[in-house]
Design a protein around this motif. Structure first.
Motif, PDB file in Angstrom:
ATOM      1  N   LYS A 135       0.843  -1.186   0.000  1.00 31.91           N
ATOM      2  CA  LYS A 135       0.000   0.000   0.000  1.00 31.91           C
ATOM      3  C   LYS A 135       0.884   1.244   0.000  1.00 31.91           C
ATOM      4  CE  LYS A 135      -4.183  -1.750   0.204  1.00 31.91           C
ATOM      5  NZ  LYS A 135      -5.212  -1.458  -0.830  1.00 31.91           N
ATOM      6  N   THR A 136       0.485   2.238  -0.775  1.00 28.71           N
ATOM      7  CA  THR A 136       1.206   3.507  -0.810  1.00 28.71           C
ATOM      8  C   THR A 136       0.333   4.576  -0.173  1.00 28.71           C
ATOM      9  OG1 THR A 136       2.254   2.840  -2.878  1.00 28.71           O
ATOM     10  CG2 THR A 136       2.411   5.156  -2.274  1.00 28.71           C
ATOM     11  N   LEU A 137       0.871   5.249   0.834  1.00 27.91           N
ATOM     12  CA  LEU A 137       0.111   6.240   1.591  1.00 27.91           C
ATOM     13  C   LEU A 137       0.673   7.639   1.395  1.00 27.91           C
ATOM     14  CD1 LEU A 137      -0.117   4.449   5.066  1.00 27.91           C
ATOM     15  CD2 LEU A 137      -1.702   4.254   3.152  1.00 27.91           C
ATOM     16  N   PRO A 138      -0.199   8.653   1.388  1.00 24.91           N
ATOM     17  CA  PRO A 138       0.301  10.031   1.426  1.00 24.91           C
ATOM     18  C   PRO A 138       0.830  10.317   2.824  1.00 24.91           C
ATOM     19  CG  PRO A 138      -2.081  10.030   1.641  1.00 24.91           C
ATOM     20  CD  PRO A 138      -1.673   8.598   1.386  1.00 24.91           C
ATOM     21  N   ILE A 139       1.898  11.079   2.901  1.00 26.28           N
ATOM     22  CA  ILE A 139       2.525  11.380   4.186  1.00 26.28           C
ATOM     23  C   ILE A 139       2.734  12.883   4.298  1.00 26.28           C
ATOM     24  CG2 ILE A 139       4.599  11.068   5.596  1.00 26.28           C
ATOM     25  CD1 ILE A 139       2.937   8.586   5.450  1.00 26.28           C
ATOM     26  N   ARG A 140       2.371  13.440   5.454  1.00 25.58           N
ATOM     27  CA  ARG A 140       2.671  14.847   5.686  1.00 25.58           C
ATOM     28  C   ARG A 140       3.965  14.950   6.490  1.00 25.58           C
ATOM     29  NH1 ARG A 140       0.057  16.776  10.723  1.00 25.58           N
ATOM     30  NH2 ARG A 140      -0.963  15.014  11.742  1.00 25.58           N
ATOM     31  N   PRO A 141       4.623  16.102   6.468  1.00 27.13           N
ATOM     32  CA  PRO A 141       5.906  16.241   7.167  1.00 27.13           C
ATOM     33  C   PRO A 141       5.803  15.864   8.642  1.00 27.13           C
ATOM     34  CG  PRO A 141       5.526  18.126   5.739  1.00 27.13           C
ATOM     35  CD  PRO A 141       4.256  17.325   5.729  1.00 27.13           C
ATOM     36  N   ASN A 142       6.815  15.148   9.121  1.00 29.55           N
ATOM     37  CA  ASN A 142       6.930  14.764  10.534  1.00 29.55           C
ATOM     38  C   ASN A 142       5.778  13.878  11.013  1.00 29.55           C
ATOM     39  OD1 ASN A 142       9.272  16.466  10.784  1.00 29.55           O
ATOM     40  ND2 ASN A 142       7.893  18.224  10.957  1.00 29.55           N
ATOM     41  N   MET A 143       5.193  13.116  10.117  1.00 30.73           N
ATOM     42  CA  MET A 143       4.094  12.230  10.495  1.00 30.73           C
ATOM     43  C   MET A 143       4.631  11.074  11.337  1.00 30.73           C
ATOM     44  SD  MET A 143       1.155  10.900   7.922  1.00 30.73           S
ATOM     45  CE  MET A 143      -0.450  10.392   8.533  1.00 30.73           C
ATOM     46  N   THR A 144       3.969  10.786  12.448  1.00 26.37           N
ATOM     47  CA  THR A 144       4.444   9.766  13.375  1.00 26.37           C
ATOM     48  C   THR A 144       3.902   8.387  13.025  1.00 26.37           C
ATOM     49  OG1 THR A 144       2.589  10.062  14.901  1.00 26.37           O
ATOM     50  CG2 THR A 144       4.523  11.474  15.225  1.00 26.37           C
ATOM     51  N   THR A 145       4.509   7.387  13.639  1.00 21.68           N
ATOM     52  CA  THR A 145       4.055   6.009  13.461  1.00 21.68           C
ATOM     53  C   THR A 145       2.585   5.863  13.831  1.00 21.68           C
ATOM     54  OG1 THR A 145       6.258   5.108  13.905  1.00 21.68           O
ATOM     55  CG2 THR A 145       4.387   3.641  14.272  1.00 21.68           C
ATOM     56  N   LYS A 146       2.177   6.499  14.909  1.00 21.17           N
ATOM     57  CA  LYS A 146       0.787   6.399  15.361  1.00 21.17           C
ATOM     58  C   LYS A 146      -0.179   6.877  14.286  1.00 21.17           C
ATOM     59  CE  LYS A 146      -2.252   7.803  19.178  1.00 21.17           C
ATOM     60  NZ  LYS A 146      -2.320   8.552  20.466  1.00 21.17           N
ATOM     61  N   ASP A 147       0.148   8.004  13.650  1.00 19.52           N
ATOM     62  CA  ASP A 147      -0.725   8.545  12.611  1.00 19.52           C
ATOM     63  C   ASP A 147      -0.703   7.685  11.349  1.00 19.52           C
ATOM     64  OD1 ASP A 147      -1.533  10.679  14.189  1.00 19.52           O
ATOM     65  OD2 ASP A 147       0.134  11.943  13.546  1.00 19.52           O
ATOM     66  N   VAL A 148       0.475   7.171  11.001  1.00 21.94           N
ATOM     67  CA  VAL A 148       0.580   6.296   9.831  1.00 21.94           C
ATOM     68  C   VAL A 148      -0.264   5.041  10.032  1.00 21.94           C
ATOM     69  CG1 VAL A 148       2.138   4.836   8.486  1.00 21.94           C
ATOM     70  CG2 VAL A 148       2.847   7.145   9.134  1.00 21.94           C
ATOM     71  N   CYS A 149      -0.219   4.488  11.238  1.00 22.74           N
ATOM     72  CA  CYS A 149      -0.991   3.274  11.525  1.00 22.74           C
ATOM     73  C   CYS A 149      -2.494   3.519  11.398  1.00 22.74           C
ATOM     74  CB  CYS A 149      -0.661   2.759  12.924  1.00 22.74           C
ATOM     75  SG  CYS A 149       0.948   1.951  13.057  1.00 22.74           S
ATOM     76  N   LYS A 150      -2.944   4.698  11.780  1.00 20.24           N
ATOM     77  CA  LYS A 150      -4.369   5.014  11.649  1.00 20.24           C
ATOM     78  C   LYS A 150      -4.798   4.975  10.188  1.00 20.24           C
ATOM     79  CE  LYS A 150      -4.856   7.971  15.754  1.00 20.24           C
ATOM     80  NZ  LYS A 150      -5.125   9.355  16.229  1.00 20.24           N
ATOM     81  N   ILE A 151      -3.967   5.527   9.315  1.00 15.73           N
ATOM     82  CA  ILE A 151      -4.317   5.580   7.897  1.00 15.73           C
ATOM     83  C   ILE A 151      -4.266   4.195   7.265  1.00 15.73           C
ATOM     84  CG2 ILE A 151      -3.582   6.432   5.643  1.00 15.73           C
ATOM     85  CD1 ILE A 151      -2.829   9.006   6.859  1.00 15.73           C
ATOM     86  N   ILE A 152      -3.207   3.440   7.529  1.00 13.90           N
ATOM     87  CA  ILE A 152      -3.084   2.127   6.903  1.00 13.90           C
ATOM     88  C   ILE A 152      -4.163   1.178   7.416  1.00 13.90           C
ATOM     89  CG2 ILE A 152      -1.397   1.247   8.567  1.00 13.90           C
ATOM     90  CD1 ILE A 152      -1.500   0.512   4.793  1.00 13.90           C
ATOM     91  N   ALA A 153      -4.535   1.300   8.688  1.00 12.49           N
ATOM     92  CA  ALA A 153      -5.611   0.463   9.227  1.00 12.49           C
ATOM     93  C   ALA A 153      -6.923   0.747   8.508  1.00 12.49           C
ATOM     94  CB  ALA A 153      -5.767   0.700  10.727  1.00 12.49           C
ATOM     95  N   HIS A 154      -7.156   2.021   8.210  1.00 11.69           N
ATOM     96  CA  HIS A 154      -8.365   2.389   7.468  1.00 11.69           C
ATOM     97  C   HIS A 154      -8.319   1.849   6.045  1.00 11.69           C
ATOM     98  CE1 HIS A 154     -11.555   4.744   5.655  1.00 11.69           C
ATOM     99  NE2 HIS A 154     -10.680   5.266   4.810  1.00 11.69           N
TER     100      HIS A 154
END
Length: 216
Positions: A135-154
């Motif tokens: 999966k390829t996700l959009p990332i904003r600057p300084n995005m944390t693991t916690k926030d990345v996990c929320k998006i990939i889980a969705h």
């Protein structure tokens, strides 16, 4: 707060008719990952002449309740922030290296998405089918693991995200990332030292035999 909620609803409404929750575009059902959708989004943002995109995105990130930023809302707001970051970074590079400006080059490898760290590729084991998807996700600057996990889980429709974690993979060895880690910074630092890494989102208890020296 009401203004921000209205902005987010308008933002989702404008794009929701074009991109469905599972990444399909329009009635034809063409699938788009972030590495395809983000350039399209950047182009639309430029053509729209929207000059306050960064300010409006920052307002929504700062004022909206976290519950409104989970799921689809968080995904598309992240896409907006990522697109703004691409445009700012590309403009800075163009002014530094080509004073006359240069057209956007969305090529792979050395294109803006790679150079500006605006997307993140994550492998996800499909335990039901015994396969691995990317999966390829959009990332904003300084995005944390916690926030990345929320998006990939969705995106992969995980109903028990508390049982999952984001892992760094180097030569087949996995290391779980802390909630406050910044995956893109970790990847960049490792690349600068000559190391290649991937990221995997998987069940914490799952035992996966990762291949060594896998390329992303």
């Amino acid at each position: 707060m009401l203004f921000c909620c209205s902005k987010l609803r308008s933002f989702l409404g404008n794009w929701g008719v074009k991109v469905s929750n599972n990444g399909k575009v329009g009635g034809g059902g063409m699938m788009l990952g972030a590495d395809d959708f983000l350039p399209l989004f950047v182009w639309v943002l430029v053509q729209s002449g929207m000059v306050a995109a960064e300010i409006e995105a920052d307002y929504m990130w700062g004022l909206l309740h976290p519950s409104l930023l989970s799921g689809e809302g968080g995904y598309y707001l992240t896409t907006l922030s990522s697109a703004v970051h691409v445009l700012k970074s590309f403009r800075a590079c163009s002014e530094e290296f080509t004073p006359g400006g240069a057209p956007l080059n969305w090529g792979t490898g050395s294109g803006p998405l790679a150079e500006f760290r605006s997307v993140l590729k994550i492998v996800v084991p499909d335990e039901r089918n015994g396969s691995i998807i990317t999966k390829t996700l959009p990332i904003r600057p300084n995005m944390t693991t916690k926030d990345v996990c929320k998006i990939i889980a969705h995106k992969v429709r995980i109903t028990n995200p508390q049982d999952y974690g984001l892992y760094k993979l180097i030569d087949g060895e996995e290391t779980v990332l802390a909630d406050t880690d910044c995956p893109q910074d970790l990847k960049g630092n490792l690349a600068n030292s000559g190391q290649h890494c991937m990221f995997a989102y998987k069940r914490i208890d799952a035992k996966i035999a990762w291949p060594k020296n896998a390329s992303q």
